[in-house]
Motif scaffolding. Sequence first.
Motif, PDB file in Angstrom:
ATOM      1  N   PHE A 301       0.814  -1.227   0.000  1.00  0.00           N
ATOM      2  CA  PHE A 301       0.000   0.000   0.000  1.00  0.00           C
ATOM      3  C   PHE A 301       0.845   1.274   0.000  1.00  0.00           C
ATOM      4  O   PHE A 301       0.294   2.372  -0.007  1.00  0.00           O
ATOM      5  N   VAL A 430      -6.786  -1.488   6.549  1.00  0.00           N
ATOM      6  CA  VAL A 430      -6.911  -0.277   5.729  1.00  0.00           C
ATOM      7  C   VAL A 430      -8.354  -0.085   5.265  1.00  0.00           C
ATOM      8  O   VAL A 430      -8.918   1.011   5.357  1.00  0.00           O
ATOM      9  N   SER A 433     -11.003   1.128   7.892  1.00  0.00           N
ATOM     10  CA  SER A 433     -10.794   2.418   8.553  1.00  0.00           C
ATOM     11  C   SER A 433     -11.602   3.514   7.881  1.00  0.00           C
ATOM     12  O   SER A 433     -12.054   3.372   6.740  1.00  0.00           O
ATOM     13  N   PHE A 436      -8.184   6.133   4.082  1.00  0.00           N
ATOM     14  CA  PHE A 436      -7.003   5.351   3.709  1.00  0.00           C
ATOM     15  C   PHE A 436      -5.808   5.759   4.551  1.00  0.00           C
ATOM     16  O   PHE A 436      -5.041   4.915   5.022  1.00  0.00           O
ATOM     17  N   GLY A 439      -6.099   4.329   8.042  1.00  0.00           N
ATOM     18  CA  GLY A 439      -5.934   2.879   8.002  1.00  0.00           C
ATOM     19  C   GLY A 439      -4.513   2.471   7.738  1.00  0.00           C
ATOM     20  O   GLY A 439      -3.997   1.516   8.337  1.00  0.00           O
ATOM     21  N   TYR A 440      -3.843   3.201   6.829  1.00  0.00           N
ATOM     22  CA  TYR A 440      -2.451   2.888   6.514  1.00  0.00           C
ATOM     23  C   TYR A 440      -1.562   3.123   7.732  1.00  0.00           C
ATOM     24  O   TYR A 440      -0.669   2.322   8.022  1.00  0.00           O
TER      25      TYR A 440
END
Length: 463
Positions: A301, A430, A433, A436, A439-440
């Motif tokens: 990601f 990810v 969440s 993004f 989440g990342y």
Amino acid sequence: MPAGQGQEDAAAPAWHRYRRGLLLVVIGLAGFVTTLDNTVVTVALPTLQAEFGASLATLEWVVTGYVLTFSGFMLAGGRLADVYGRRRALVAGLAVFTAASLAAGLATSAGALVAARLVQGCGAALVLPAMLAVVAVGNDDRRRSVGVAVWMASGAGALALGPVVGGYLVQYLHWSWIFLLNVPLGVLLVALAVAAIPESRDEAASRVDVPGVATSVVALSAGTFGLTFGPELGWASPPIMAALAVGAVAAAVFVTVERIAVGRTGGAPMVDLALFRARAFTGGVLAQVLWGLGVNGVFFFTALFLQGVLGFSPTMSGLAFVPLALLVVVVTPLVPFAERRLGAARTVALGLVMVAAGMAAVAFLRPGDGWADLLPAVCAIGAGSALTMPLGSAVLGAVPESRAGVAGGVFSVAREMSGLFGVAVIGVIVNGSASFSAGYSVGLLVAAGLVVIGAAVSLVTLR
């Protein structure tokens, strides 16, 4: 003393040194090219879609087909190397990989390209465990460490440079050169392997454990398919649930088959489960799994984060990985000195902690941060990754040389499958969440925690 014998004896050490140098060249180039083909194709997918008129779903198999057979046949490849000869398996794997690369470069349809990629993966599945077995057999700890370091450094360089190399070839030459460049390199590697690598095999093995081979291939292939396509098709979709179920059942059958093979008179299991009684072997494989879960899961990601959150261009996003690869190459020659002073356990643990620290630092980057903010974290990950080099050597050195091929296969499978699991696990974080970016960041911290656990495992088991 017969005439000329003195000169032959004097020349022998020089030839052995020369052959060891060639062996390292084979290991480095073979590791580079087989790993490069994991990543180099992704940037060519839009071009391939335009040329062949195929759907993107079909062209995804150009990438995943290689991963599927590479992971699925790797454990079997390790045992075949032990039974039939490590050099023979390495040469055969290189020949298959090279021929498939030629077929891929000459492909005139998406179907033909996918078929060639599947065969390419089969060749690579023979090359990697045979290559690690060659490193392990007949070498002391120092030479084994050097061989593993060359392999891991070449793989790191390939992962970092894959998108850059692929992008250049597609833009300035033609997509086919992504595969055609493997052909002369493959021919050279076959010649060098024949000249530089002595043959070795498990003298006690008279046959291949066919049930073990079959169940391992089914388990790994089904698991790879499920983990690769789960995010796209949905984890609850019938194909994914069926694939994961088949993989789990086949894995259970594999363990049962191997136990039965050990109990039979003259039994020759593909993977002797007694190998896992060696603390360094089990601990090293577990540390590799935790590293793969964390690092590979997050890196999938990272390009999206660099472009979508930090605002990097595609080119800058690709170049962000170059310092990481360069540091792996630069720091690797210094690792033996660190290992002599600290020991393998502390060296690997230190490297994993540095990797985790770099990942955690990336988690706190925010929109507006630039290259200068990212660089220290990338450097920590690169230098730390180099310090984990003794991990592979410790795993290979913990088992009898007769099982070096299958040990290399187990270690390689742990490396590949943990990466797929990592992508799946971090992907769930990810996608679940609110954004993004959030989440990342959470995924990075979870991944860093897994790597730290790997450091603790290394510290305890590699002593």
